[in-house]
Scaffold this motif. Structure first.
Motif, PDB file in Angstrom:
ATOM      1  N   SER A 312       0.818  -1.216   0.000  1.00 39.58           N
ATOM      2  CA  SER A 312       0.000   0.000   0.000  1.00 39.58           C
ATOM      3  C   SER A 312       0.852   1.266   0.000  1.00 39.58           C
ATOM      4  CB  SER A 312      -0.914   0.002   1.231  1.00 39.58           C
ATOM      5  OG  SER A 312      -1.592   1.216   1.344  1.00 39.58           O
ATOM      6  N   GLU A 313       0.304   2.338  -0.565  1.00 39.51           N
ATOM      7  CA  GLU A 313       0.954   3.648  -0.491  1.00 39.51           C
ATOM      8  C   GLU A 313       0.889   4.218   0.922  1.00 39.51           C
ATOM      9  OE1 GLU A 313      -0.585   6.347  -3.401  1.00 39.51           O
ATOM     10  OE2 GLU A 313      -0.410   4.889  -5.045  1.00 39.51           O
ATOM     11  N   PHE A 314      -0.001   3.655   1.716  1.00 37.09           N
ATOM     12  CA  PHE A 314      -0.068   4.079   3.120  1.00 37.09           C
ATOM     13  C   PHE A 314       1.063   3.376   3.871  1.00 37.09           C
ATOM     14  CE2 PHE A 314      -2.327   3.957   7.413  1.00 37.09           C
ATOM     15  CZ  PHE A 314      -2.019   5.284   7.704  1.00 37.09           C
ATOM     16  N   LYS A 315       2.166   4.108   4.036  1.00 30.79           N
ATOM     17  CA  LYS A 315       3.417   3.503   4.508  1.00 30.79           C
ATOM     18  C   LYS A 315       3.318   2.961   5.932  1.00 30.79           C
ATOM     19  CE  LYS A 315       5.626   4.089   0.712  1.00 30.79           C
ATOM     20  NZ  LYS A 315       5.800   2.885  -0.133  1.00 30.79           N
ATOM     21  N   VAL A 316       2.440   3.534   6.740  1.00 34.04           N
ATOM     22  CA  VAL A 316       2.266   2.999   8.104  1.00 34.04           C
ATOM     23  C   VAL A 316       1.919   1.516   8.030  1.00 34.04           C
ATOM     24  CG1 VAL A 316       0.858   3.107  10.199  1.00 34.04           C
ATOM     25  CG2 VAL A 316       1.582   5.220   9.085  1.00 34.04           C
ATOM     26  N   PHE A 317       1.096   1.156   7.047  1.00 35.16           N
ATOM     27  CA  PHE A 317       0.718  -0.255   6.874  1.00 35.16           C
ATOM     28  C   PHE A 317       1.830  -1.045   6.180  1.00 35.16           C
ATOM     29  CE2 PHE A 317      -4.220   0.274   6.851  1.00 35.16           C
ATOM     30  CZ  PHE A 317      -4.172   0.628   8.194  1.00 35.16           C
ATOM     31  N   SER A 318       2.233  -0.600   5.015  1.00 37.40           N
ATOM     32  CA  SER A 318       3.156  -1.398   4.188  1.00 37.40           C
ATOM     33  C   SER A 318       4.527  -1.549   4.837  1.00 37.40           C
ATOM     34  CB  SER A 318       3.273  -0.804   2.787  1.00 37.40           C
ATOM     35  OG  SER A 318       3.635   0.564   2.836  1.00 37.40           O
ATOM     36  N   SER A 319       5.043  -0.488   5.444  1.00 34.20           N
ATOM     37  CA  SER A 319       6.380  -0.589   6.047  1.00 34.20           C
ATOM     38  C   SER A 319       6.361  -1.481   7.284  1.00 34.20           C
ATOM     39  CB  SER A 319       6.923   0.796   6.399  1.00 34.20           C
ATOM     40  OG  SER A 319       6.126   1.406   7.396  1.00 34.20           O
ATOM     41  N   THR A 320       5.246  -1.470   8.013  1.00 30.27           N
ATOM     42  CA  THR A 320       5.113  -2.352   9.185  1.00 30.27           C
ATOM     43  C   THR A 320       5.192  -3.817   8.757  1.00 30.27           C
ATOM     44  OG1 THR A 320       3.770  -0.774  10.425  1.00 30.27           O
ATOM     45  CG2 THR A 320       3.560  -3.092  11.030  1.00 30.27           C
ATOM     46  N   ILE A 321       4.497  -4.146   7.662  1.00 30.67           N
ATOM     47  CA  ILE A 321       4.502  -5.526   7.166  1.00 30.67           C
ATOM     48  C   ILE A 321       5.882  -5.901   6.643  1.00 30.67           C
ATOM     49  CG2 ILE A 321       3.484  -7.079   5.450  1.00 30.67           C
ATOM     50  CD1 ILE A 321       0.954  -5.218   5.664  1.00 30.67           C
ATOM     51  N   GLU A 322       6.528  -4.937   5.998  1.00 30.35           N
ATOM     52  CA  GLU A 322       7.876  -5.176   5.469  1.00 30.35           C
ATOM     53  C   GLU A 322       8.850  -5.526   6.589  1.00 30.35           C
ATOM     54  OE1 GLU A 322      11.201  -2.747   2.843  1.00 30.35           O
ATOM     55  OE2 GLU A 322       9.125  -2.040   2.848  1.00 30.35           O
ATOM     56  N   LYS A 323       8.626  -4.951   7.779  1.00 28.59           N
ATOM     57  CA  LYS A 323       9.512  -5.206   8.926  1.00 28.59           C
ATOM     58  C   LYS A 323       9.104  -6.466   9.695  1.00 28.59           C
ATOM     59  CE  LYS A 323      10.282  -0.257   9.661  1.00 28.59           C
ATOM     60  NZ  LYS A 323       9.856   0.901  10.468  1.00 28.59           N
ATOM     61  N   LYS A 363     -15.088   4.888   9.048  1.00 25.90           N
ATOM     62  CA  LYS A 363     -16.528   4.822   9.262  1.00 25.90           C
ATOM     63  C   LYS A 363     -17.186   4.542   7.914  1.00 25.90           C
ATOM     64  CE  LYS A 363     -17.403   7.722  13.316  1.00 25.90           C
ATOM     65  NZ  LYS A 363     -18.192   8.867  13.840  1.00 25.90           N
ATOM     66  N   ILE A 364     -18.056   3.537   7.884  1.00 25.50           N
ATOM     67  CA  ILE A 364     -18.760   3.202   6.645  1.00 25.50           C
ATOM     68  C   ILE A 364     -20.168   3.780   6.720  1.00 25.50           C
ATOM     69  CG2 ILE A 364     -19.394   1.350   5.068  1.00 25.50           C
ATOM     70  CD1 ILE A 364     -17.407  -0.460   6.543  1.00 25.50           C
ATOM     71  N   PRO A 372      -9.506   9.228   7.698  1.00 29.11           N
ATOM     72  CA  PRO A 372      -8.309  10.010   7.358  1.00 29.11           C
ATOM     73  C   PRO A 372      -7.297   9.217   6.543  1.00 29.11           C
ATOM     74  CG  PRO A 372      -8.306   9.414   9.696  1.00 29.11           C
ATOM     75  CD  PRO A 372      -9.630   8.992   9.159  1.00 29.11           C
ATOM     76  N   ILE A 373      -7.454   7.881   6.464  1.00 29.60           N
ATOM     77  CA  ILE A 373      -6.466   7.076   5.714  1.00 29.60           C
ATOM     78  C   ILE A 373      -6.990   6.620   4.351  1.00 29.60           C
ATOM     79  CG2 ILE A 373      -5.444   6.249   7.885  1.00 29.60           C
ATOM     80  CD1 ILE A 373      -6.672   3.461   7.171  1.00 29.60           C
ATOM     81  N   ALA A 374      -8.275   6.834   4.094  1.00 28.46           N
ATOM     82  CA  ALA A 374      -8.868   6.317   2.853  1.00 28.46           C
ATOM     83  C   ALA A 374      -8.177   6.854   1.605  1.00 28.46           C
ATOM     84  CB  ALA A 374     -10.362   6.656   2.814  1.00 28.46           C
ATOM     85  N   GLY A 394     -22.805   1.751   8.453  1.00 29.69           N
ATOM     86  CA  GLY A 394     -23.071   1.828   9.895  1.00 29.69           C
ATOM     87  C   GLY A 394     -21.982   1.228  10.753  1.00 29.69           C
ATOM     88  N   ASP A 395     -20.988   0.567  10.108  1.00 28.53           N
ATOM     89  CA  ASP A 395     -19.904  -0.061  10.871  1.00 28.53           C
ATOM     90  C   ASP A 395     -18.744   0.908  11.074  1.00 28.53           C
ATOM     91  OD1 ASP A 395     -21.462  -2.299  10.756  1.00 28.53           O
ATOM     92  OD2 ASP A 395     -20.193  -3.385   9.320  1.00 28.53           O
ATOM     93  N   LEU A 396     -18.021   0.696  12.180  1.00 30.59           N
ATOM     94  CA  LEU A 396     -16.767   1.413  12.433  1.00 30.59           C
ATOM     95  C   LEU A 396     -15.643   0.385  12.437  1.00 30.59           C
ATOM     96  CD1 LEU A 396     -15.004   3.844  13.350  1.00 30.59           C
ATOM     97  CD2 LEU A 396     -15.645   3.285  15.717  1.00 30.59           C
ATOM     98  N   LEU A 397     -14.647   0.578  11.564  1.00 32.69           N
ATOM     99  CA  LEU A 397     -13.486  -0.312  11.509  1.00 32.69           C
ATOM    100  C   LEU A 397     -12.304   0.390  12.145  1.00 32.69           C
ATOM    101  CD1 LEU A 397     -13.757  -1.507   7.774  1.00 32.69           C
ATOM    102  CD2 LEU A 397     -15.057  -2.298   9.763  1.00 32.69           C
ATOM    103  N   ILE A 398     -11.595  -0.308  13.025  1.00 33.39           N
ATOM    104  CA  ILE A 398     -10.388   0.255  13.640  1.00 33.39           C
ATOM    105  C   ILE A 398      -9.227  -0.697  13.382  1.00 33.39           C
ATOM    106  CG2 ILE A 398     -11.602   1.587  15.415  1.00 33.39           C
ATOM    107  CD1 ILE A 398     -10.926  -0.641  17.402  1.00 33.39           C
ATOM    108  N   PHE A 399      -8.012  -0.123  13.236  1.00 33.16           N
ATOM    109  CA  PHE A 399      -6.835  -0.913  12.855  1.00 33.16           C
ATOM    110  C   PHE A 399      -5.626  -0.507  13.695  1.00 33.16           C
ATOM    111  CE2 PHE A 399      -9.463   0.098   9.198  1.00 33.16           C
ATOM    112  CZ  PHE A 399      -9.740  -1.147   8.640  1.00 33.16           C
TER     113      PHE A 399
END
Length: 595
Positions: A312-323, A363-364, A372-374, A394-399
């Motif tokens: 992903s271009e969202f580096k918080v996600f992709s770099s975490t997985i890379e490590k 939030k869906i 803020p990350i979409a 109606g759902d809230l997803l948290i990660f």
């Protein structure tokens, strides 16, 4: 001034009289819950451990006795003689509400100053005051009910294990310091200068020796001591139901303990546990709930979305997985409108307590995704996330994205916190699960070595023994915990009874032969002379009582507990001792001077 009972002897308890006792001459004894002077009548509520009876003094008494009755105050200790009669105005709030006792005489057995705390269940006094005046706090009916439940539970424990051929055997309180996961409480020896006993963290080694002794089945309701950081369900001294059996494997231990738990909840709460109790492996618990003691009274499973955001271009996600980390989330179904941005920030702060660096969210809505990350995620990535997490309007997803251990810890605790905030937990619900196949080892980051997940005598699963020296992190233990409503109530294992395997275990833990002999020599010596296959379990008795009484704090189910700083405000322990006492045990205290 306290006075004797004279010729008066108690005939009945205050909570036991009913309308069938009308006309009966009785003598009651107890404390004055409250008093009401109506001029020609004086009413008092007399309380003992069984309940309350209303006492009436009227002007048919001698003037001297009636005037003395007007002087009675709350918490005076009385003996009252009189006749049971029906009440004119029935009190349906108490079991004795149909009757009262018309007093013919009474005696003040002791007077009382005005108590510093009210003797009533809804008193809002601070916990520190409650503990300082614990003997007053324990007069409250709710506190007495908890201690009565504790007493009944102890009887059920003993009845069950006696009926199943277990021997109740006491083990020493003064023993040898051994590395068992927490700090020992040390006791200096007077007659052996410079040497120390330890108070037992558990009777683990002694109960194993009892099995080597050929006693076959042992149990004990026993005090244990651990000098560790305290929280709502920990005390420095606590009580265990300790159990050990010979010539058994996991199935037999679980089977008899399920029968015990069935009896416990049936007899004390009239709840019939569904047997067999469901089981879940440690791996399943961590993957789905983030903790090894999952509360299954609500949903909110953890969902791994790493495969969809690893590039992903969202580096918080992709770099975490890379490590080598992972990205996991929780779907808070139908709750997007229940959490404002401020609420989500509060959840983020809570997650940070457990090591998370932040909390991502979506939030869906019917109009799409608010997040803020979409903007950093491709449409394909978003769709994959929604599909994997079953995200609907109606759902809230948290990660959380981090080392997997941090992700588990933060989301695992966060799911409990969210359920509390949404009031999803039915306190009357009872959910039990066995957690099995624990790892034998866990890696200690501070010591940079593997340590025993439970203790060094836990047996590995046979098919994993060959991994002990090559891949210790993959070795599973013959260990099991019983979890009730998200709290570990008990845990145990099959023990190693073979010297060769025990030495392999010590080697994997980094113990030299000399260290092993120094720490556990007496047990290893015993193993030289034929040890049966054996295993057992230990329950946190206090925690079981918390569950049985719906208590949220362990201090409420212990008669005289310690505070969170391990002090007793009732007795002012721990405290200084005299120089003479210190000298007797060969200790000199080096008090730090104020800088």
């Amino acid at each position: 001034m306290g006075k004797g009972m004279g010729s008066l002897r108690r005939t009945d308890m205050c909570g036991n009289l009913r309308d069938t006792d009308e006309g009966k001459e009785v003598v009651l004894m107890g404390w004055v819950q409250r008093e009401r002077d109506l001029g020609s009548l004086v009413f008092i509520d007399l309380r003992d451990t069984t309940g309350i009876t209303q006492i009436v003094f009227n002007d048919t008494l001698s003037k001297e006795i009636f005037e003395e009755a007007k002087k009675i105050k709350s918490e005076y200790v009385l003996a009252v003689q009189g006749k049971v009669r029906k009440r004119e105005s029935i009190n349906k709030e108490i079991p004795t509400g149909d009757i009262e006792v018309l007093a013919s005489s009474f005696k003040v057995l002791d007077e009382s100053e005005t108590p510093p705390i009210y003797i009533k269940d809804d008193d809002k006094v601070s916990e520190n005051m409650r503990l300082k005046y614990r003997y007053l706090d324990l007069r409250k009916p709710s506190m007495q009910e908890k201690l009565k439940m504790r007493s009944r539970a102890a009887k059920v424990v003993r009845d069950f294990f006696y009926d199943n051929d277990f021997l109740e055997i006491e083990t020493p309180m003064l023993t040898k310091p051994t590395p068992e996961g927490a700090r020992d409480y040390l006791v200096p020896s007077r007659v052996n200068e410079g040497k120390f006993y330890a108070l037992p963290q558990s009777p683990q080694l002694m109960k194993q020796l009892l099995m080597v002794s050929g006693l076959d089945r042992y149990f004990q309701i026993v005090k244990c001591f651990r000098d560790e950081d305290l929280r709502f369900n920990r005390q420095p001294e606590f009580t265990q139901i300790d159990v050990e059996m010979s010539f058994v494997d996991v199935e037999e231990i679980i089977n008899i303990n399920e029968k015990f738990l069935f009896k416990l909840f049936k007899e004390l709460k009239n709840i019939e546990i569904s047997l067999p109790i469901k089981r879940m492996t440690y791996k399943e618990a961590m993957e789905n709930y983030g903790v090894d003691k999952p509360d299954l009274r609500f949903d909110f499973k953890l969902i791994d979305i790493s495969e969809f955001v690893n590039k992903s271009e969202f580096k918080v996600f992709s770099s975490t997985i890379e490590k080598g980390g992972s990205v996991r989330g929780i779907n808070i179904k139908g709750c997007s409108d229940k959490f404002t941005r401020k609420d989500i920030s509060s959840l983020e702060e809570y997650a940070k307590i457990y090591g998370a660096k932040g909390l991502a969210w979506m939030k869906i809505t019917n109009d799409g995704i608010t997040s803020p990350i979409a903007k950093f995620l491709q449409e394909e990535e978003l769709n994959s996330i929604l599909e994997k997490m079953n995200g609907k309007a109606g759902d809230l997803l948290i990660f959380v994205a981090d080392k997997t251990s941090v992700v588990f810890d933060s989301l695992g605790n966060l799911r409990n916190e969210i359920a509390k905030r949404l009031d999803l937990i039915d306190k009357d619900d009872l959910n039990l699960v066995w957690i099995t196949e624990f790892p034998l080892f866990e890696y200690d980051e501070e010591e940079k070595r593997y340590v025993a997940k439970h203790h060094p005598f836990t047996s590995p699963m046979e098919e994993d023994i060959e991994l002990l020296e090559t891949e210790p992190e993959k070795v599973r233990a013959k260990a099991y915990d019983i979890v009730i409503n998200g709290d570990e109530m008990g845990g145990g294992s099959i023990r190693i009874n073979n010297m060769d395997l025990q030495n392999k275990m010590f080697k994997a833990l980094g113990f030299s032969q000399e260290e092993a002999e120094d720490k556990f020599g007496f047990l290893l010596d015993a193993f030289k002379y034929g040890a049966p296959p054996h295993g057992g379990i230990a329950y946190g008795f206090d925690r079981l009582i918390m569950t049985l009484t719906n208590s949220s704090n362990i201090r409420d189910v212990i008669a005289f507990p310690k505070t969170q700083s391990a002090t007793c405000v009732l007795t002012d322990a721990p405290t200084d001792v005299s120089e003479f006492q210190l000298k007797e045990v060969h200790i000199k205290v080096d008090k730090k001077q104020d800088e």
